[in-house]
Design a protein around this motif. Structure first.
Motif, PDB file in Angstrom:
ATOM      1  N   ALA A  68       0.826  -1.204   0.000  1.00  0.00           N
ATOM      2  CA  ALA A  68       0.000   0.000   0.000  1.00  0.00           C
ATOM      3  C   ALA A  68       0.867   1.265   0.000  1.00  0.00           C
ATOM      4  N   LYS A  69       1.933   1.263   0.798  1.00  0.00           N
ATOM      5  CA  LYS A  69       2.845   2.412   0.828  1.00  0.00           C
ATOM      6  C   LYS A  69       3.530   2.604  -0.526  1.00  0.00           C
ATOM      7  N   SER A  70       3.897   1.496  -1.148  1.00  0.00           N
ATOM      8  CA  SER A  70       4.575   1.565  -2.438  1.00  0.00           C
ATOM      9  C   SER A  70       3.647   2.116  -3.518  1.00  0.00           C
ATOM     10  N   ILE A  71       2.384   1.704  -3.482  1.00  0.00           N
ATOM     11  CA  ILE A  71       1.431   2.224  -4.462  1.00  0.00           C
ATOM     12  C   ILE A  71       1.217   3.718  -4.252  1.00  0.00           C
ATOM     13  N   SER A  72       1.135   4.154  -2.987  1.00  0.00           N
ATOM     14  CA  SER A  72       0.998   5.589  -2.707  1.00  0.00           C
ATOM     15  C   SER A  72       2.204   6.362  -3.231  1.00  0.00           C
ATOM     16  N   SER A  73       3.399   5.782  -3.053  1.00  0.00           N
ATOM     17  CA  SER A  73       4.615   6.410  -3.567  1.00  0.00           C
ATOM     18  C   SER A  73       4.573   6.499  -5.089  1.00  0.00           C
ATOM     19  N   TYR A  74       4.096   5.425  -5.720  1.00  0.00           N
ATOM     20  CA  TYR A  74       3.998   5.390  -7.180  1.00  0.00           C
ATOM     21  C   TYR A  74       3.003   6.429  -7.685  1.00  0.00           C
ATOM     22  N   MET A  75       1.885   6.599  -6.999  1.00  0.00           N
ATOM     23  CA  MET A  75       0.907   7.622  -7.376  1.00  0.00           C
ATOM     24  C   MET A  75       1.482   9.027  -7.186  1.00  0.00           C
TER      25      MET A  75
END
Length: 297
Positions: A68-75
Motif C-alpha cells: 500500500a505504501k509503495s502504491i501511494s509512492s507510485y501515485m
C-alpha cells in the motif's frame, strides 16, 4: 483510431491534473492508488511478489502494508511528473536534498563528465530537473512508448526541463559515447533488462538481469560511474550517491560483468532502505518462483 483516443485521453488527464489545486490533485491520485490496490491486478501482484523478495521476513499483513505504501509512492511519482512543469526553479531546488553529491558535482566541475546509474526508485525526473536547474547538461535514454504521439509528449516534457532524451535503439549507445566525450552528465535507469544482452547478477539472493550500458560507457570512456538512489522525503526527494569502483583488471567482458554486479549491490542497498519507493511493477528476477505473475509466495 485507438492510439489517437488513448493519446487524447492522456492529454486530457494530464491537463486536468496540472490545473487542479495541488491538494485535490494529490488526493485524487492517492484515491486512485487505493482503488488500484483493491483491484489487485497483475501489476499489483507483481509488485507484491517483488517486495516479498526484498523483504522475505515480513508476514502477510506487514507485506500488504508495504504494498500500500509503495502504491501511494507510485501515485505520488505520477502526480509529481504531471505537475512538475508548474514548479518554479526555486521549488525544484528547495525540494531536493542529497548525500555525497560531490561524486557527481566534482567531475562535472572538473570538465570530466560522469555516468549515473539509477534504479526505478523515487522520482528520477525530479532529480534530473534539479541538476538541470544547476546548469548541468543531462542526457538520458527512454524506451519508445505507444502511441508515438505519447512518446513525443513525454520527450517534449523532459526536454522542457533541460534533458536531452535519446530513443532506445541501435544508435543510442553511439550517441551516448559522443556525449560522454563531450563531458556530459549521462543518467541511465538500469535495474532491469530481461533481454539476451542483459547481464546476470545476484540481486537480493536471486538471479536478475540488468543492462550493461552504464558499465560499458564508463569502461569505454573512462568516466566515473556513480549510483544514485532517489527516495521520497516529506517535502520532496532525497538523492544518495555512491561511487562504483570499476575494476581495472581482466577482459572487457569480465570488467563489465563485475561492474554491473557492483552496481546491483548498490541498488540493493538503497532499495532495502526505502523499499516503498521502488516502483518495480514488472518482472525483474529470472528465477521462476519470484517471477510468479500471480504474486504467490
Amino acid at each position: 483510431m485507438k492510439d489517437r483516443l488513448t493519446y487524447l485521453a492522456y492529454l486530457l488527464g494530464w491537463w486536468i491534473v496540472r490545473t487542479l489545486p495541488e491538494k485535490v490533485a494529490y488526493s485524487l491520485f492517492y484515491s486512485l492508488g487505493e482503488v488500484t490496490h483493491r483491484r489487485n491486478g497483475k501489476s499489483i501482484q507483481r509488485l507484491r511478489s517483488n517486495l516479498h523478495v526484498v523483504n522475505p521476513h515480513l508476514d502477510d499483513v506487514e507485506l500488504e502494508t508495504l504494498v500500500a505504501k509503495s502504491i501511494s509512492s507510485y501515485m505520488r511519482y505520477w502526480c509529481d511528473t504531471f505537475r512538475i512543469q508548474n514548479w518554479s526553479t526555486e521549488r525544484v531546488r528547495k525540494t531536493v536534498t542529497t548525500t555525497n553529491d560531490h561524486l557527481l558535482l566534482d567531475p562535472m566541475k572538473q570538465g570530466r563528465g560522469v555516468v549515473v546509474a539509477l534504479p526505478h526508485s523515487g522520482n528520477w525526473d525530479h532529480a534530473g530537473a534539479y541538476f538541470c536547474s544547476l546548469g548541468i547538461p543531462l542526457v538520458t535514454v527512454a524506451e519508445r512508448l505507444k502511441p508515438e504521439a505519447l512518446f513525443q509528449k513525454f520527450l517534449h516534457h523532459r526536454q522542457a526541463m533541460g534533458f536531452e532524451v535519446l530513443s532506445l535503439d541501435s544508435r543510442s549507445f553511439a550517441t551516448l559515447v559522443r556525449r560522454a566525450k563531450e563531458k556530459r552528465l549521462i543518467a541511465l535507469v538500469a535495474d532491469r533488462d530481461l533481454s539476451h544482452s542483459g547481464i546476470d547478477v545476484d540481486f537480493f539472493g536471486k538471479n536478475a538481469r540488468m543492462p550493461a550500458g552504464p558499465a560499458l560507457l564508463a569502461i569505454k570512456t573512462g568516466l566515473p560511474l556513480v549510483v544514485a538512489h532517489v527516495s521520497y522525503s516529506h517535502s520532496g526527494i532525497h538523492i544518495d550517491f555512491h561511487e562504483v569502483e570499476v575494476p581495472t583488471e581482466g577482459s572487457e567482458s569480465e570488467r563489465i560483468a563485475q561492474t554491473v554486479q557492483l552496481t546491483a549491490h548498490l541498488f540493493q542497498h538503497g532499495i532495502a532502505e526505502h523499499p516503498e519507493d521502488w516502483h518495480m511493477l514488472q518482472r525483474i528476477w529470472v528465477d521462476a518462483r519470484s517471477a510468479d505473475p500471480e504474486g504467490n509466495h
